[in-house]
Design a protein around this motif. Sequence first.
Motif, PDB file in Angstrom:
ATOM      1  N   GLU A   4       1.348   9.167  -6.010  1.00 49.18           N
ATOM      2  CA  GLU A   4       1.782  10.538  -5.729  1.00 49.18           C
ATOM      3  C   GLU A   4       2.802  11.013  -6.764  1.00 49.18           C
ATOM      4  O   GLU A   4       2.718  12.133  -7.273  1.00 49.18           O
ATOM      5  CB  GLU A   4       2.377  10.613  -4.327  1.00 49.18           C
ATOM      6  N   LYS A  11       0.904   4.028  -2.885  1.00 50.50           N
ATOM      7  CA  LYS A  11       0.636   5.436  -2.554  1.00 50.50           C
ATOM      8  C   LYS A  11       1.738   6.337  -3.109  1.00 50.50           C
ATOM      9  O   LYS A  11       1.458   7.374  -3.702  1.00 50.50           O
ATOM     10  CB  LYS A  11       0.507   5.611  -1.041  1.00 50.50           C
ATOM     11  N   LYS A  12       2.999   5.926  -2.933  1.00 48.90           N
ATOM     12  CA  LYS A  12       4.119   6.722  -3.444  1.00 48.90           C
ATOM     13  C   LYS A  12       4.110   6.775  -4.972  1.00 48.90           C
ATOM     14  O   LYS A  12       4.417   7.804  -5.570  1.00 48.90           O
ATOM     15  CB  LYS A  12       5.446   6.165  -2.931  1.00 48.90           C
ATOM     16  N   GLU A  15       0.838  -1.208   0.000  1.00 51.23           N
ATOM     17  CA  GLU A  15       0.000   0.000   0.000  1.00 51.23           C
ATOM     18  C   GLU A  15       0.866   1.249   0.000  1.00 51.23           C
ATOM     19  O   GLU A  15       0.556   2.228  -0.674  1.00 51.23           O
ATOM     20  CB  GLU A  15      -0.935  -0.001   1.207  1.00 51.23           C
ATOM     21  N   ASP A  16       1.965   1.223   0.751  1.00 45.40           N
ATOM     22  CA  ASP A  16       2.877   2.366   0.805  1.00 45.40           C
ATOM     23  C   ASP A  16       3.535   2.592  -0.559  1.00 45.40           C
ATOM     24  O   ASP A  16       3.642   3.728  -1.029  1.00 45.40           O
ATOM     25  CB  ASP A  16       3.944   2.142   1.874  1.00 45.40           C
TER      26      ASP A  16
END
Length: 165
Positions: free
Chosen positions: A13, A9-10, A5-6
């Motif tokens: 972004e 997300k990155k 998930e991280d």
Amino acid sequence: MTINEDIMKKSIEKNVNIMGAGFLASLVMYLCIFLGITTKVAPFNIPPSSAFLYNLGINGSGYALLLHFCYGILWAYVFAYTFEEDISIGKAQGLSIILWLFMMLVYSPLIGWGIFGLGYAHYLAADHPLYLANSFSYIIITLILHLIYGFTLGYLNSRWLKVHH
């Protein structure tokens, strides 16, 4: 949040930042084109993206704007992923000069303006959409416009993408 998930997300972004930088760099360039046309500083009567579509028989400034912004965003992605770990204003300026040379050698002849604007568009009526006032100002103005795009793209990407290094 899990590791996947991280990472997702990155990635999202980063892609939003690249797209935003490409859009804003294209917007700044387009506003300069618009200002140049309205003040009669630009050697052309319509933006090059409009002239390209006009020459293909496609009228409508909406399509030209779409083409302009999609092209600018595409090259923002090429720039960001080519120089991922070493993004700078200088490298973006280098890209903008390559794009300008592409315009001079490929895009301008397709429009009907000739290589480096040395075609016959200056023989058209001054109010014709494809009229080109003179080659020298065309070369200089389009180079400046591309350098503005490159500076804006490099400035934004060098700040917005630093969090990913």
